[in-house]
Design an enzyme around this catalytic site. Structure first.
Site, mmCIF file in Angstrom:
data_model
loop_
_atom_site.group_PDB
_atom_site.id
_atom_site.type_symbol
_atom_site.label_atom_id
_atom_site.label_comp_id
_atom_site.label_asym_id
_atom_site.label_seq_id
_atom_site.Cartn_x
_atom_site.Cartn_y
_atom_site.Cartn_z
ATOM 1 N N ARG A 160 0.836 -1.221 0.000
ATOM 2 C CA ARG A 160 0.000 0.000 0.000
ATOM 3 C C ARG A 160 0.865 1.264 0.000
ATOM 4 O O ARG A 160 0.549 2.259 0.659
ATOM 5 C CB ARG A 160 -0.912 0.063 1.228
ATOM 6 C CG ARG A 160 -2.247 -0.675 1.310
ATOM 7 C CD ARG A 160 -3.089 -0.707 0.120
ATOM 8 N NE ARG A 160 -2.600 -1.713 -0.804
ATOM 9 C CZ ARG A 160 -2.760 -3.024 -0.670
ATOM 10 N NH1 ARG A 160 -3.420 -3.500 0.324
ATOM 11 N NH2 ARG A 160 -2.279 -3.870 -1.548
ATOM 12 N N SER A 238 -10.635 0.742 3.410
ATOM 13 C CA SER A 238 -9.930 0.522 4.686
ATOM 14 C C SER A 238 -9.270 1.828 5.122
ATOM 15 O O SER A 238 -8.586 2.460 4.321
ATOM 16 C CB SER A 238 -8.852 -0.544 4.521
ATOM 17 O OG SER A 238 -9.451 -1.752 4.128
ATOM 18 N N GLU A 329 -4.467 4.812 5.867
ATOM 19 C CA GLU A 329 -4.297 4.488 4.435
ATOM 20 C C GLU A 329 -4.634 5.684 3.537
ATOM 21 O O GLU A 329 -3.818 6.061 2.704
ATOM 22 C CB GLU A 329 -5.138 3.263 4.072
ATOM 23 C CG GLU A 329 -4.858 2.810 2.652
ATOM 24 C CD GLU A 329 -5.749 1.668 2.207
ATOM 25 O OE1 GLU A 329 -5.727 0.596 2.832
ATOM 26 O OE2 GLU A 329 -6.464 1.849 1.212
HETATM 27 C C1 LIG Z 1 -15.568 1.590 -0.883
HETATM 28 C C2 LIG Z 1 -14.068 1.651 -1.107
HETATM 29 C C3 LIG Z 1 -13.335 0.480 -1.223
HETATM 30 C C4 LIG Z 1 -11.934 0.535 -1.443
HETATM 31 N N1 LIG Z 1 -11.230 -0.626 -1.533
HETATM 32 C C5 LIG Z 1 -9.888 -0.605 -1.757
HETATM 33 C C6 LIG Z 1 -9.134 -1.814 -1.872
HETATM 34 O O1 LIG Z 1 -9.670 -2.915 -1.793
HETATM 35 N N2 LIG Z 1 -7.805 -1.729 -2.078
HETATM 36 C C7 LIG Z 1 -7.155 -0.528 -2.200
HETATM 37 O O2 LIG Z 1 -5.938 -0.518 -2.405
HETATM 38 N N3 LIG Z 1 -7.842 0.642 -2.111
HETATM 39 C C8 LIG Z 1 -9.187 0.628 -1.895
HETATM 40 N N4 LIG Z 1 -9.894 1.803 -1.772
HETATM 41 C C9 LIG Z 1 -9.181 3.078 -1.851
HETATM 42 C C10 LIG Z 1 -9.214 3.727 -3.255
HETATM 43 O O3 LIG Z 1 -10.318 3.312 -4.000
HETATM 44 C C11 LIG Z 1 -7.956 3.458 -4.063
HETATM 45 O O4 LIG Z 1 -6.812 3.872 -3.350
HETATM 46 C C12 LIG Z 1 -7.987 4.169 -5.425
HETATM 47 O O5 LIG Z 1 -6.875 3.792 -6.203
HETATM 48 C C13 LIG Z 1 -8.000 5.692 -5.295
HETATM 49 O O6 LIG Z 1 -8.252 6.205 -6.594
HETATM 50 P P1 LIG Z 1 -8.821 7.668 -6.784
HETATM 51 O O7 LIG Z 1 -8.753 7.976 -8.243
HETATM 52 O O8 LIG Z 1 -10.150 7.797 -6.155
HETATM 53 O O9 LIG Z 1 -7.738 8.526 -5.998
HETATM 54 P P2 LIG Z 1 -7.951 9.904 -5.229
HETATM 55 O O10 LIG Z 1 -8.663 9.661 -3.943
HETATM 56 O O11 LIG Z 1 -8.509 10.903 -6.151
HETATM 57 O O12 LIG Z 1 -6.437 10.261 -4.890
HETATM 58 C C14 LIG Z 1 -5.703 9.480 -3.974
HETATM 59 C C15 LIG Z 1 -4.264 10.005 -3.937
HETATM 60 O O13 LIG Z 1 -3.663 9.791 -5.203
HETATM 61 C C16 LIG Z 1 -3.281 11.035 -5.799
HETATM 62 N N5 LIG Z 1 -3.591 10.947 -7.234
HETATM 63 C C17 LIG Z 1 -4.776 10.692 -7.832
HETATM 64 N N6 LIG Z 1 -4.639 10.686 -9.162
HETATM 65 C C18 LIG Z 1 -3.341 10.959 -9.416
HETATM 66 C C19 LIG Z 1 -2.576 11.111 -10.607
HETATM 67 N N7 LIG Z 1 -3.101 10.986 -11.827
HETATM 68 N N8 LIG Z 1 -1.251 11.410 -10.479
HETATM 69 C C20 LIG Z 1 -0.678 11.554 -9.251
HETATM 70 N N9 LIG Z 1 -1.350 11.421 -8.103
HETATM 71 C C21 LIG Z 1 -2.663 11.129 -8.184
HETATM 72 C C22 LIG Z 1 -4.101 12.091 -5.087
HETATM 73 O O14 LIG Z 1 -3.448 13.354 -5.124
HETATM 74 C C23 LIG Z 1 -4.204 11.520 -3.682
HETATM 75 O O15 LIG Z 1 -3.043 11.787 -2.948
HETATM 76 C C24 LIG Z 1 -11.289 1.782 -1.558
HETATM 77 C C25 LIG Z 1 -12.051 2.959 -1.450
HETATM 78 C C26 LIG Z 1 -13.420 2.898 -1.233
HETATM 79 C C27 LIG Z 1 -14.222 4.167 -1.129
#
Ligand SMILES: Cc1cc2nc3c(=O)[nH]c(=O)nc-3n(C[C@H](O)[C@H](O)[C@H](O)COP(=O)(O)OP(=O)(O)OC[C@H]3O[C@@H](n4cnc5c(N)ncnc54)[C@H](O)[C@@H]3O)c2cc1C
Length: 335
Positions: A160, A238, A329
């Protein structure tokens, strides 16, 4: 490129907290993304790069600068290699791989957010993580003011975690390259609960579509699939990672897994639950999910301050009871 000034971070994030955004810049391809980042940097405006907003705790005071929302889309396939735009919805990509007999990310079904965010925390679940299939990450390097391609080694993937996460204001992901197996069968199933659900032994394979269906059903049962009608999914998934400690500091009764180098990975869910924060524990407008003690959820009216205060109580109690430090996380972003 579209600029809006009427948006709150709460509308852009799955925890639905966070105040007003000074400028929301929506970009639809890599060129626009680089241009928007360069413009913010040159003007000295605080910059937040946002995908699906599913892994951040956004500040109640809002964002006094530019929030660049990455909405680029596209999968470029060459045999078993896929080059995917950063803004492409992750689960749509997984569905595409399953429909096209490409194995390697099927256990990552149902995870919200964008493809470009997956290398940031080396997204993982049910025995797979993206570090197993990513072969390159094209980024804009804000320190060098240039585009470059990072190899998996340069990404420094860990549990992670990655170099991108450790340097949050340096790298902006433009696209991600995956190499998958051309097969209708999954990679060996590496998670006991999933193997049981599929009726296979650990290490055996199953049809890709069956794995995807089983993972989504398991996730749904835990409130881990985004659903407007499911208050338990108003979360960031998480909230704490599973702590890795020297094996002699394993906690009696707590499930653990070998983590190499004489270390073990402890179940954060067990620690949270046994510190007195079982499923459905509430504190004001925040609390633990009614179906998964590791997911913190918000109710309408919740604030980031309330959520972080509750998370802090959990960390302090787990530390006091078990001598283990839980790490958050999702990123609590700050200008
Ligand atoms: C219901 C639920 C279940 C989930 N289950 C899991 C799971 O099983 N496993 C897991 O690992 N995660 C899980 N997550 C967490 C999350 O979905 C992941 O970490 C996902 O990859 C985040 O993507 P996002 O586009 O929403 O990122 P954001 O929330 O928009 O951004 C997260 C971080 O990444 C950065 N970021 C985003 N896009 C970019 C880019 N293009 N370049 C550089 N930095 C960037 C942002 O600045 C921020 O710091 C879950 C979340 C939810 C709500």
């Amino acid at each position: 490129m579209q600029v809006r000034r009427d948006v709150r971070l709460a509308e852009l994030t799955t925890l639905r907290v966070g105040g007003p955004v000074e400028r929301l810049v929506e970009v639809t391809d890599a060129e626009e993304l680089v241009a928007a980042v360069r413009e913010a940097d040159e003007a000295g405006r605080p910059l937040l790069v946002l995908g699906g907003g599913s892994n951040i705790v956004a500040p109640d005071d809002g964002w006094p600068g530019d929030v660049v929302a990455v909405r680029s889309r596209g999968i470029d396939r060459d045999g078993s290699q896929l080059v995917v735009a950063a803004g492409h919805d992750w689960d749509e990509l997984v569905a595409y791989t399953v429909a096209h007999d490409l194995a390697g990310v099927e256990a990552l079904s149902g995870i919200p957010g964008s493809t470009g965010a997956t290398p940031v925390q080396n997204v993982g679940a049910y025995g797979q993580e993206v570090a197993q299939t990513i072969t390159a990450v094209r980024v804009y390097d804000r320190a060098e003011k240039s585009e470059r391609t990072l190899s998996p080694q340069e990404c420094g993937f860990a549990y992670r975690d990655s170099r991108l996460k450790r340097n949050p204001s340096r790298f902006v992901v433009l696209d991600v390259t995956f190499v998958l197996d051309e097969s209708p069968l999954s990679r060996p199933v590496g998670y006991a609960e999933l193997a049981r659900t599929l009726g296979v032994e650990l290490g055996e394979s199953a049809p890709l579509a069956d794995v995807r269906e089983a993972v989504i059903a398991l996730r749904r049962g835990k409130g881990m699939v985004l659903d407007a009608d499911d208050p338990d999914s108003r979360s960031a998934g998480s909230f704490f990672t599973n702590p890795i400690v020297p094996s002699e500091r394993a906690v009696a009764g707590c499930p653990s897994w070998p983590a190499g180098d004489g270390q073990v990975k402890l179940s954060a869910a067990w620690l949270v639950q046994h510190a007195g924060f079982g499923r459905g524990t509430r504190q004001g407008n925040v609390g633990t999910s009614s179906r998964h003690s590791l997911a913190l959820t918000t109710a309408p009216g919740a604030t980031a301050a309330e959520l972080l205060d509750f998370a802090g109580r959990i960390v302090a109690t787990v530390q006091g009871e078990f001598g283990v430090t839980l790490e958050r996380e999702p990123t609590a972003v700050r200008p």
